[in-house]
Design a protein around this motif. Sequence first.
Motif, mmCIF file in Angstrom:
data_model
loop_
_atom_site.group_PDB
_atom_site.id
_atom_site.type_symbol
_atom_site.label_atom_id
_atom_site.label_comp_id
_atom_site.label_asym_id
_atom_site.label_seq_id
_atom_site.Cartn_x
_atom_site.Cartn_y
_atom_site.Cartn_z
ATOM 1 N N THR A 104 78.139 126.796 47.450
ATOM 2 C CA THR A 104 78.238 125.122 46.513
ATOM 3 C C THR A 104 79.197 124.531 45.374
ATOM 4 O OG1 THR A 104 76.794 126.114 45.219
ATOM 5 C CG2 THR A 104 75.885 124.369 47.747
ATOM 6 N N ASP A 105 80.137 125.612 45.398
ATOM 7 C CA ASP A 105 81.082 125.730 43.861
ATOM 8 C C ASP A 105 82.410 126.165 44.848
ATOM 9 O OD1 ASP A 105 80.427 128.133 44.858
ATOM 10 O OD2 ASP A 105 80.449 128.590 42.243
ATOM 11 N N ALA A 106 82.414 125.901 46.144
ATOM 12 C CA ALA A 106 83.503 126.356 47.006
ATOM 13 C C ALA A 106 84.464 125.479 46.129
ATOM 14 C CB ALA A 106 83.708 126.353 48.274
ATOM 15 N N GLY A 107 85.584 126.550 46.264
ATOM 16 C CA GLY A 107 86.846 125.702 45.665
ATOM 17 C C GLY A 107 87.026 124.522 46.641
ATOM 18 N N SER A 108 86.925 124.666 48.171
ATOM 19 C CA SER A 108 87.673 124.043 48.990
ATOM 20 C C SER A 108 86.368 122.481 49.366
ATOM 21 C CB SER A 108 88.108 124.421 50.698
ATOM 22 O OG SER A 108 86.948 124.993 50.567
ATOM 23 N N ALA A 109 86.949 121.475 49.819
ATOM 24 C CA ALA A 109 85.318 120.767 50.571
ATOM 25 C C ALA A 109 85.285 121.182 51.806
ATOM 26 C CB ALA A 109 86.716 119.069 50.921
ATOM 27 N N TYR A 110 85.916 122.096 52.761
ATOM 28 C CA TYR A 110 85.116 122.810 53.637
ATOM 29 C C TYR A 110 84.147 123.000 53.206
ATOM 30 C CZ TYR A 110 85.457 126.214 57.327
ATOM 31 O OH TYR A 110 84.595 127.169 58.300
ATOM 32 N N LYS A 114 80.413 123.060 54.915
ATOM 33 C CA LYS A 114 79.626 123.789 55.026
ATOM 34 C C LYS A 114 78.130 124.068 54.680
ATOM 35 C CE LYS A 114 81.819 124.974 59.521
ATOM 36 N NZ LYS A 114 81.723 124.952 60.138
ATOM 37 N N ALA A 115 78.481 124.220 52.775
ATOM 38 C CA ALA A 115 76.982 124.849 52.417
ATOM 39 C C ALA A 115 76.356 123.324 52.370
ATOM 40 C CB ALA A 115 78.138 125.135 50.578
ATOM 41 N N ALA A 116 76.428 122.334 52.326
ATOM 42 C CA ALA A 116 75.811 120.972 52.617
ATOM 43 C C ALA A 116 75.038 121.557 53.555
ATOM 44 C CB ALA A 116 76.128 119.781 52.690
ATOM 45 N N GLY A 240 98.684 122.642 52.876
ATOM 46 C CA GLY A 240 97.756 120.864 52.731
ATOM 47 C C GLY A 240 97.098 121.796 51.230
ATOM 48 N N VAL A 241 96.556 120.457 50.672
ATOM 49 C CA VAL A 241 95.875 120.550 49.205
ATOM 50 C C VAL A 241 94.888 121.893 49.773
ATOM 51 C CG1 VAL A 241 94.536 119.081 47.681
ATOM 52 C CG2 VAL A 241 96.712 118.256 48.939
ATOM 53 N N GLU A 242 94.250 120.771 50.988
ATOM 54 C CA GLU A 242 92.662 122.129 51.152
ATOM 55 C C GLU A 242 93.052 123.725 50.958
ATOM 56 O OE1 GLU A 242 89.107 121.551 52.817
ATOM 57 O OE2 GLU A 242 89.791 120.774 50.512
ATOM 58 N N ARG A 243 93.752 123.430 52.027
ATOM 59 C CA ARG A 243 94.934 125.232 52.615
ATOM 60 C C ARG A 243 94.766 126.419 50.973
ATOM 61 N NH1 ARG A 243 97.735 127.910 56.400
ATOM 62 N NH2 ARG A 243 96.826 126.315 57.827
ATOM 63 N N VAL A 244 95.823 125.277 50.050
ATOM 64 C CA VAL A 244 95.772 125.459 48.558
ATOM 65 C C VAL A 244 94.442 125.950 48.114
ATOM 66 C CG1 VAL A 244 96.920 125.279 46.449
ATOM 67 C CG2 VAL A 244 98.473 124.509 49.044
ATOM 68 N N ARG A 245 93.527 125.407 47.972
ATOM 69 C CA ARG A 245 92.524 124.961 47.804
ATOM 70 C C ARG A 245 91.387 126.083 48.025
ATOM 71 N NH1 ARG A 245 91.751 118.529 46.930
ATOM 72 N NH2 ARG A 245 92.509 118.728 44.645
ATOM 73 N N SER A 246 91.590 127.105 49.319
ATOM 74 C CA SER A 246 90.902 127.180 49.808
ATOM 75 C C SER A 246 90.991 128.888 48.974
ATOM 76 C CB SER A 246 91.042 127.418 51.288
ATOM 77 O OG SER A 246 92.100 127.541 51.984
ATOM 78 N N LEU A 247 91.849 128.964 49.195
ATOM 79 C CA LEU A 247 92.456 130.194 48.236
ATOM 80 C C LEU A 247 91.697 130.503 47.204
ATOM 81 C CD1 LEU A 247 96.535 129.816 47.426
ATOM 82 C CD2 LEU A 247 95.453 131.499 49.378
#
Length: 276
Positions: A104-110, A114-116, A240-247
């Motif tokens: 629920t608190d993942a760095g990425s929207a992805y 997925k949690a939702a 991409g922003v998502e990829r960076v946030r997924s770090l």
Amino acid sequence: MRVVGVTGATGFIGSSLLAAFLERGWGAVAFGRRALPDGAARGITARPYVLGDDAPDLTGLDLLVHCAYDPQADNVAAAAALVRRARAEGVPRVLFVSSLSAQTDAGSAYGREKAACERSFDAARDLIVRPGLVIGNGGLFARMRDSLRRMPLAPVVDGGRQPVYGIGIDDLAGAIVELVEAGACGSYVLASPEPLALRELLRAIARGVGRGIVLVPVPYALLLACAAIVERLRLPLDLGVERVRSLRNLRAFSVPSYPEIARPFASLPSVLAALA
Ligand SMILES: NC(=O)c1ccc[n+]([C@@H]2O[C@H](COP(=O)([O-])OP(=O)(O)OC[C@H]3O[C@@H](n4cnc5c(N)ncnc54)[C@H](OP(=O)(O)O)[C@@H]3O)[C@@H](O)[C@H]2O)c1
């Protein structure tokens, strides 16, 4: 198991699952927006499904595997609609291919999405699998490999020390077959227990395509700003922003083992070496 339906059957993971199910002698229905080229010849029934539209006809299934994912669609509403339809049509259970990053608190929207999605499933009857990075000839892994083949240069934050948990595609398909056969329900993390540091993963991928790699240390905030510019200007770069946030999703933890899964997962270096 008699008949399994798979959404995302044309994709990297869905097509491997379909092959594993057929190997077990199970009947298979592929749900998608395009037919599998050799589907009829392999005895696979095709039913149309566009994620985001109404849920498809699920009659006659003993299990629905929801593997499709569309970054442009409302995946949470789509998962909920599929579960509702499965319940209405008497499908005994649904298997959701989630992700290790589902938090629920993942760095990425992805990861948050997925949690939702997971909340639509009933842990007492459904099965949620959370794979790490799936290593094989498709999906995110293949996109990383293609990108390093084109340009063997990668920006890394914190020296690329972040732990990446992953699993070979054959181990993933085998584990899912074992879980289904065991009648398992609830959530299962599917990843080899020993992670690789991101920089080691990038080096191994580059070695696999016969390239050396230059790792460029960059502060997180700068990388995020660069990714935003790349996206805004639609530059043809794999950043991409998502990829960076997924770090931010990459952190050390202890991967559980499960009694229902007999085969140990191969180590990531051996999976990567076998692919090269
Ligand atoms: N690959 C990984 O490392 C990894 C790790 C953890 C979890 N996962 C999860 O595993 C699942 C499958 O990933 P993958 O790597 O196999 O991805 P993939 O190769 O890109 O496959 C995605 C599948 O979803 C289908 N799809 C996309 N948009 C759709 C839409 N609007 N309507 C109907 N179908 C649609 C695609 O169909 P088309 O052929 O029509 O495009 C394709 O069959 C995803 O849920 C992903 O989040 C993947």
